[in-house]
Motif scaffolding. Structure first.
Motif, PDB file in Angstrom:
ATOM      1  N   ALA B  29       0.842  -1.204   0.000  1.00 12.47           N
ATOM      2  CA  ALA B  29       0.000   0.000   0.000  1.00 12.47           C
ATOM      3  C   ALA B  29       0.875   1.251   0.000  1.00 12.47           C
ATOM      4  O   ALA B  29       0.593   2.229  -0.699  1.00 12.47           O
ATOM      5  CB  ALA B  29      -0.928  -0.001   1.214  1.00 12.47           C
ATOM      6  N   VAL B  30       1.948   1.205   0.769  1.00 16.58           N
ATOM      7  CA  VAL B  30       2.864   2.342   0.834  1.00 16.58           C
ATOM      8  C   VAL B  30       3.556   2.514  -0.518  1.00 16.58           C
ATOM      9  O   VAL B  30       3.687   3.621  -1.038  1.00 16.58           O
ATOM     10  CB  VAL B  30       3.895   2.148   1.979  1.00 16.58           C
ATOM     11  CG1 VAL B  30       5.020   3.170   1.883  1.00 16.58           C
ATOM     12  CG2 VAL B  30       3.188   2.258   3.326  1.00 16.58           C
ATOM     13  N   LEU B  35       4.329   5.438  -5.620  1.00 16.27           N
ATOM     14  CA  LEU B  35       4.281   5.469  -7.088  1.00 16.27           C
ATOM     15  C   LEU B  35       3.284   6.499  -7.591  1.00 16.27           C
ATOM     16  O   LEU B  35       3.573   7.242  -8.527  1.00 16.27           O
ATOM     17  CB  LEU B  35       3.928   4.083  -7.635  1.00 16.27           C
ATOM     18  CG  LEU B  35       4.982   2.994  -7.471  1.00 16.27           C
ATOM     19  CD1 LEU B  35       4.488   1.684  -8.058  1.00 16.27           C
ATOM     20  CD2 LEU B  35       6.298   3.393  -8.130  1.00 16.27           C
ATOM     21  N   SER B  36       2.106   6.544  -6.972  1.00 15.14           N
ATOM     22  CA  SER B  36       1.128   7.507  -7.484  1.00 15.14           C
ATOM     23  C   SER B  36       1.577   8.927  -7.153  1.00 15.14           C
ATOM     24  O   SER B  36       1.370   9.845  -7.950  1.00 15.14           O
ATOM     25  CB  SER B  36      -0.286   7.193  -6.977  1.00 15.14           C
ATOM     26  OG  SER B  36      -0.425   7.559  -5.633  1.00 15.14           O
ATOM     27  N   GLY B  37       2.228   9.106  -6.017  1.00 17.04           N
ATOM     28  CA  GLY B  37       2.761  10.431  -5.679  1.00 17.04           C
ATOM     29  C   GLY B  37       3.846  10.864  -6.652  1.00 17.04           C
ATOM     30  O   GLY B  37       3.862  12.012  -7.112  1.00 17.04           O
ATOM     31  N   GLU B  53      -1.551   9.792   3.566  1.00 11.07           N
ATOM     32  CA  GLU B  53      -2.962   9.930   3.183  1.00 11.07           C
ATOM     33  C   GLU B  53      -3.381   8.847   2.187  1.00 11.07           C
ATOM     34  O   GLU B  53      -4.449   8.242   2.322  1.00 11.07           O
ATOM     35  CB  GLU B  53      -3.173  11.324   2.579  1.00 11.07           C
ATOM     36  CG  GLU B  53      -4.632  11.672   2.343  1.00 11.07           C
ATOM     37  CD  GLU B  53      -4.773  13.044   1.691  1.00 11.07           C
ATOM     38  OE1 GLU B  53      -5.656  13.202   0.826  1.00 11.07           O
ATOM     39  OE2 GLU B  53      -3.962  13.943   2.044  1.00 11.07           O
ATOM     40  N   HIS B  54      -2.528   8.578   1.201  1.00  6.21           N
ATOM     41  CA  HIS B  54      -2.910   7.639   0.139  1.00  6.21           C
ATOM     42  C   HIS B  54      -2.677   6.176   0.490  1.00  6.21           C
ATOM     43  O   HIS B  54      -3.173   5.293  -0.211  1.00  6.21           O
ATOM     44  CB  HIS B  54      -2.194   7.996  -1.169  1.00  6.21           C
ATOM     45  CG  HIS B  54      -2.748   9.221  -1.819  1.00  6.21           C
ATOM     46  ND1 HIS B  54      -2.483  10.500  -1.361  1.00  6.21           N
ATOM     47  CD2 HIS B  54      -3.579   9.386  -2.881  1.00  6.21           C
ATOM     48  CE1 HIS B  54      -3.112  11.382  -2.112  1.00  6.21           C
ATOM     49  NE2 HIS B  54      -3.791  10.739  -3.042  1.00  6.21           N
ATOM     50  N   SER B  55      -1.891   5.911   1.520  1.00  9.40           N
ATOM     51  CA  SER B  55      -1.655   4.514   1.906  1.00  9.40           C
ATOM     52  C   SER B  55      -2.491   4.131   3.121  1.00  9.40           C
ATOM     53  O   SER B  55      -2.665   2.945   3.407  1.00  9.40           O
ATOM     54  CB  SER B  55      -0.172   4.304   2.232  1.00  9.40           C
ATOM     55  OG  SER B  55       0.186   5.045   3.388  1.00  9.40           O
ATOM     56  N   ALA B 115       5.207   7.837 -16.196  1.00  3.23           N
ATOM     57  CA  ALA B 115       5.414   8.852 -15.152  1.00  3.23           C
ATOM     58  C   ALA B 115       6.217   8.328 -13.961  1.00  3.23           C
ATOM     59  O   ALA B 115       7.179   8.968 -13.523  1.00  3.23           O
ATOM     60  CB  ALA B 115       4.061   9.395 -14.686  1.00  3.23           C
ATOM     61  N   ALA B 116       5.860   7.148 -13.438  1.00  3.68           N
ATOM     62  CA  ALA B 116       6.552   6.649 -12.241  1.00  3.68           C
ATOM     63  C   ALA B 116       8.007   6.276 -12.529  1.00  3.68           C
ATOM     64  O   ALA B 116       8.907   6.743 -11.820  1.00  3.68           O
ATOM     65  CB  ALA B 116       5.783   5.480 -11.624  1.00  3.68           C
TER      66      ALA B 116
END
Lengths: 210, 210
Positions: B29-30, B35-37, B53-55, B115-116
């Protein structure tokens, strides 16, 4: 191919290359300050204050003439591209390719020499204007390298329809891949191997454009 | 060679690949949040707050287990390297080299997929830990690619003393040079040319280690 034009110490006396008076001297002084700032702090650490202090040009002048940091970095690259570098001319394609590859290794082996060109590449990930200026810089630099292929064609060492643009990029590519993507060491043996690979492929017609 | 392991959407259900329970799920999850960040904001814009926040993992846990942003990025790369990607096996060296080159073009043609991995490369200019993790990632990835050369040697398509590490890097090199250094476009024709150049050089013995 070398990045020598992007080293701050190339033209020790600002303006000597283009004796265009005050404007040219100011531009060169600002370019030198940008290069030393990029070398010392990288793009994320570069500030208008640093450039003003090290160039002796007032902040308001920098903002007025260059717009800001992105414009300063792009102009430093434009100016770097105006140097007088020419590709090696050893008398054979093999010698020229090898010399080109060794120039890349030599340019980046020394950390102090590598700092500014590396910072330009780093900046291009964060600034579209830096990326555009970097594309223009390398495009012009590689087109100078194409003289090597033109001479090889004249000597009968390469087909007349050789894709010179691809060929000259292929010499640097394995070296730059390791420097900037895979972060692996490069050395003279790798330069020789890259030149030998490109030479063999040229002889086999693999760079012939269809 | 592909970068597929570094795409956030590879394993839609965190932890499904390594059913190691809560720790593995947290790590995945982290990783997905990192990756999305990176995809959305790049390395300079990535924050611990965003990852938390995202994980759904608390900031104090992130600091305790990963030390900070550099550790988070390095671990995301380590985890990306644990995917199950294998190089193409088309039955011929020519087919395999071409497929490898096309995988690079395909992976970076789509901006959202690119992107990542691009952000990882950008991060490596600013963080030594990211650079070390990137080196490890590519080193492992390219060593998987060497299976292509081992099969070619078995089929008699390459010398037994072929420098497989250099050969597999040479396929990607002209593509990655354009993507990350000279900022020029790449396409399927360039992938074919890169494969053809490496194949011709292999046949001529230019990758034979001395």
């Amino acid at each position: 191919m070398t990045n020598e034009g992007v080293h701050a110490d190339e033209h020790p006396v600002p303006g000597t290359r283009r004796p265009g008076g005050r404007t040219a001297r100011t531009r060169a002084a600002v370019r030198d300050a940008v290069l030393s700032g990029l070398s010392d702090h990288g793009y994320p650490g570069l500030t208008i204050e640093y450039v003003a202090e090290h160039s002796g040009v007032h902040k308001t002048t920098l903002y007025r003439r260059w717009g800001g940091l992105e414009g300063l970095v792009a102009d430093a690259l434009d100016l770097a591209g105006e140097d007088t570098w020419t590709p090696p001319d050893t008398g054979s394609l093999e010698g020229d390719l090898r010399a080109l590859a060794h120039e890349v290794v030599d340019a980046f082996a020394d950390e102090s020499k590598a700092a500014a060109p590396t910072a330009f590449i780093a900046a291009s990930f964060q600034s579209q204007r830096a990326a555009d200026a970097l594309r223009a810089f390398y495009s012009e630099r590689f087109s100078r390298c194409e003289a090597v292929i033109a001479r090889a064609v004249e000597r009968g060492e390469a087909d007349r329809d050789t894709d010179a643009a691809a060929l000259v990029r292929a010499v640097s590519a394995p070296l730059m891949l390791r420097l900037f993507v895979t972060r692996e060491p490069i050395d003279a043996a790798l330069a020789d191997q890259s030149a030998a690979v490109v030479l063999a492929a040229t002889r086999a017609g693999a760079f012939s454009s269809r």
